[in-house]
Design an enzyme around this catalytic site. Structure first.
Site, short mmCIF file in Angstrom:
data_model
loop_
_atom_site.label_atom_id
_atom_site.label_comp_id
_atom_site.label_asym_id
_atom_site.label_seq_id
_atom_site.Cartn_x
_atom_site.Cartn_y
_atom_site.Cartn_z
N LYS A 13 -35.78 64.83 77.73
CA LYS A 13 -35.61 66.12 77.04
C LYS A 13 -34.17 66.38 76.62
O LYS A 13 -33.91 67.11 75.68
CB LYS A 13 -36.10 67.27 77.94
CG LYS A 13 -35.29 67.41 79.23
CD LYS A 13 -35.76 68.55 80.08
CE LYS A 13 -37.01 68.25 80.89
NZ LYS A 13 -36.85 67.21 81.95
N HIS A 53 -34.69 70.10 91.80
CA HIS A 53 -33.62 70.14 90.80
C HIS A 53 -32.71 71.29 91.20
O HIS A 53 -33.16 72.42 91.35
CB HIS A 53 -34.20 70.35 89.39
CG HIS A 53 -33.23 69.98 88.30
ND1 HIS A 53 -31.97 70.54 88.22
CD2 HIS A 53 -33.33 69.12 87.27
CE1 HIS A 53 -31.34 70.02 87.17
NE2 HIS A 53 -32.14 69.15 86.58
N GLU A 73 -33.14 62.35 88.23
CA GLU A 73 -33.50 62.60 86.82
C GLU A 73 -32.29 63.10 86.02
O GLU A 73 -32.31 64.21 85.48
CB GLU A 73 -34.62 63.65 86.75
CG GLU A 73 -35.88 63.28 87.48
CD GLU A 73 -36.78 64.50 87.73
OE1 GLU A 73 -36.39 65.63 87.38
OE2 GLU A 73 -37.86 64.31 88.30
C1 LIG Z 1 -37.36 68.41 85.67
C2 LIG Z 1 -36.01 68.15 85.11
N1 LIG Z 1 -35.38 67.01 85.44
C3 LIG Z 1 -34.17 66.70 84.95
C4 LIG Z 1 -33.51 67.54 84.09
C5 LIG Z 1 -32.17 67.13 83.56
O1 LIG Z 1 -31.18 67.87 84.13
P1 LIG Z 1 -29.63 67.58 83.88
O2 LIG Z 1 -29.41 67.51 82.43
O3 LIG Z 1 -28.95 68.69 84.55
O4 LIG Z 1 -29.32 66.27 84.56
C6 LIG Z 1 -34.09 68.78 83.75
C7 LIG Z 1 -33.40 69.72 82.87
O5 LIG Z 1 -33.87 70.74 82.50
C8 LIG Z 1 -35.38 69.08 84.26
O6 LIG Z 1 -36.02 70.22 83.94
#
Ligand SMILES: Cc1ncc(COP(=O)(O)O)c(C=O)c1O
Length: 464
Positions: free
Chosen positions: A69, A197, A274
Site C-alpha cells: 500500500k 502495528h 511489514e
Molecule cells: C497492516 C499494515 N502493515 C504495514 C503498514 C506499513 O506501515 P509503515 O509504512 O509504517 O511501515 C501499514 C500502514 O498503514 C499497515 O496498515
C-alpha cells in the site's frame, strides 16, 4: 536520453560517477529548454537495495514483508521480489499485482483484518493462506470461505505517539484475545500467530517493547488452547529517512533484545514485519515547477523599501495535495523544498507559501517558509517523497500525475542479482561501493548521455 521513460517496467543504468541528483539535474535541463516543465520523480532503486541491506544487517531474524500500500510501483515491487522479501497485501488487487511478478503465495500475508468475503475467496483460490483477523465476525467469514487459512491475530498497541494511528481501527486488546482464540478453535480454524502495528511513523520505541511482550502473552494463550503458535509479525512503523524524529537503529536497538527476551532464537518462532515507509521514502525525489506567483505587499510598508521583508509571496506549483502531496492530508507529512539553483548567501528572502495547481483552497503544500524571489519556470525539489505519495494521488482538476524515472547504479544492480541468485548480502566493502554512488560531486559538464535505457530484469524465477 531525452525520452520520457514514463513506464514502470524500465529503469536507467546510472553510469559510474553519477548520482540520482545528476539525473534530477539532467531532467531539469531537458525540460527547461521547453515550456513543458511538468513535475517529475526520480526514483533510485539502489536506495531500496541499500535499505534492504540495512534491514537485514540490523534485524537478521526478521523477514520483511513489504507493505504494498505504501508504494505499489512495479519497479519497486520487482526489486524487492528479486531481493527475496515477502509482501503485505491489503486487498485482492495487491495480491494480484504481487502474484503477477511470480511471487510465491507463501511470501504473501493478507494483512487486512477486515476483508470483503469475495476477496477472502480470491485469496483462498490463489493459495494465499496467511491472513490477519481481529474479530469474531471475520473468523466466521474465513471459516465459510477459506479452507486452509493460517490466521494471525492482530492485537492493539499503544500508538498514541505515532504520526498515523492504526489501533483506533484495528487490533484486539490482550484481554479479549482468549475469547477470540476459543471461538477460532470451535470453528476449527488454524491460528498460527500474532501481529501488531505500533502506528506508522512511530516516535516511541517503547511501543514495540510493550507490543512484543503482549504478543508473548497471546502466544501462551494460543499454545495453551492447542494452537501451534509459530509466527510473530511486528508490523511497520519504521522511519523512511534519516531526518525522522526516531532513527531506525534506535528502534532496532530496542527490538532485538526484546525479541531475545520473549521469543529467543531457539523458540522456533518465525518473525516477520511489514515495513512500508522504511523501504521507499528516501528513494524518491519529486521535482515541481513554479507555474504562477502572486506578490502580496504589506499595505503599511514603504513602497521604496520593497527589498525588505514587507511582502509575502505565494507560489503555485504543478503538483499538490490532490496529487503527490496527498501525504500532507493522509500521512500528516511536513514537506519542505530545497532550491534547485545555487543562491547567493546574502540574497533577500521573503515569507512565502507554496500551493498546488487545483482550484481548491485546501491545496496548500507549505503554509510558510522563507524563499528568495523565485520566478515562474523555476524548480523546487522535494526529497523523501516515496511513501504514501504516488500510491494515493489523484488527477483531480485534470492535473496528471508526474512522470517517474527509475534509475539504479551498476554496482547496485549487480548486488541485486547476487542477492537474488545466491540469497546472500554483499560483503560490507561492496555495499559501501554502491552507497558511495549517491554522494559523488556534481560534474562541471554534464554529458549528453549518461543513462542507458534497459528493460527491467525479469522475475519469472520463483522468488526464494
Ligand atoms: C497492516 C499494515 N502493515 C504495514 C503498514 C506499513 O506501515 P509503515 O509504512 O509504517 O511501515 C501499514 C500502514 O498503514 C499497515 O496498515
Amino acid at each position: 536520453v531525452g525520452v520520457t521513460m514514463n513506464t514502470e517496467m524500465e529503469f536507467s543504468f546510472l553510469e559510474e560517477g553519477f548520482s540520482a541528483k545528476d539525473i534530477v539535474e539532467q531532467k531539469i535541463k531537458e525540460s527547461s529548454v521547453t515550456d513543458d516543465r511538468d513535475a517529475f520523480y526520480v526514483c533510485d532503486l539502489g536506495d531500496v537495495l541499500k535499505k534492504h541491506v540495512r534491514w537485514m544487517r540490523a534485524l537478521p531474524r526478521i523477514t520483511p514483508f513489504y507493505a504494498v500500500k505504501c508504494n505499489d510501483s512495479l519497479s519497486v515491487l520487482k526489486t524487492l521480489a528479486s531481493l527475496g522479501t515477502g509482501f503485505d497485501c491489503a486487498s485482492k488487487t495487491e495480491i494480484q499485482l504481487v502474484q503477477s511478478l511470480g511471487v510465491d503465495p507463501s511470501k504473501i500475508i493478507y494483512a487486512n483484518p477486515c476483508k470483503q468475503v469475495s476477496q477472502i475467496k480470491y485469496a483462498s483460490a490463489h493459495g494465499v493462506k496467511m491472513m490477519t483477523f481481529d474479530s469474531e465476525v471475520e473468523l466466521m467469514k474465513v471459516a465459510r470461505c477459506h479452507d486452509n487459512a493460517k490466521l494471525v491475530l492482530r492485537i492493539a498497541t499503544d500508538d498514541s505517539k505515532a504520526v498515523c494511528r492504526l489501533s483506533v481501527k484495528f487490533g484486539v486488546p490482550v484481554k479479549a484475545c482468549r475469547g477470540l482464540l476459543e471461538r477460532a478453535k470451535k470453528l476449527g480454524l488454524d491460528v498460527i500467530g500474532v501481529s501488531f502495528h505500533v502506528g506508522s511513523g512511530c516516535t516511541d520505541p517503547k511501543a514495540y517493547i510493550q507490543a512484543i511482550a503482549d504478543a508473548r502473552c497471546v502466544f501462551d494463550i494460543g499454545n495453551e488452547l492447542g494452537f501451534k503458535m509459530d509466527l510473530l509479525d511486528i508490523g511497520g512503523g519504521f522511519p523512511g529517512s534519516d531526518d525522522a524524529e526516531l532513527q531506525f537503529e534506535e528502534i532496532t536497538a530496542v527490538i532485538n533484545p526484546t525479541l531475545e527476551k520473549y521469543f529467543p532464537a531457539d523458540s522456533d518462532v518465525k518473525i516477520i514485519a511489514e515495513p512500508g515507509r522504511f523501504y521507499v521514502a528516501s528513494a524518491y525525489t519529486l521535482v515541481v515547477n513554479i507555474i504562477a506567483k502572486k506578490v502580496i505587499l504589506d499595505e503599511d510598508s514603504d513602497e521604496e523599501d520593497e527589498r525588505t521583508n514587507e511582502k509575502t509571496v505565494m507560489y503555485y506549483v504543478n503538483d499538490g495535495v490532490y496529487g503527490s502531496f496527498n501525504c500532507i492530508l493522509y500521512d500528516h507529512a511536513h514537506c519542505m523544498p530545497t532550491l534547485h539553483k545555487k543562491r547567493k548567501p546574502d540574497e533577500v528572502r521573503y515569507p512565502s507559501s507554496i500551493w498546488g495547481p487545483t482550484c481548491d483552497g485546501l491545496d496548500r503544500i507549505v503554509e510558510l517558509c522563507s524563499l528568495p524571489d523565485l520566478q515562474v519556470g523555476d524548480w523546487l525539489v522535494f526529497e523523501n517523497m516515496g511513501a504514501y505519495t504516488v500510491a494515493a494521488s489523484s488527477t483531480f482538476n485534470g492535473f496528471q500525475k508526474p512522470d517517474l524515472h527509475y534509475i539504479m547504479s551498476r554496482p547496485a544492480w549487480q548486488s541485486v542479482q547476487q542477492i537474488s541468485s545466491q540469497g546472500m548480502l554483499p560483503p560490507a566493502e561492496e555495499s559501501s561501493l554502491f552507497e558511495a554512488m549517491n554522494h559523488v560531486m556534481y560534474p562541471n559538464v554534464f554529458p549528453f548521455s549518461i543513462a542507458l535505457k534497459i528493460p527491467l530484469y525479469k522475475t519469472s524465477r520463483p522468488v526464494v
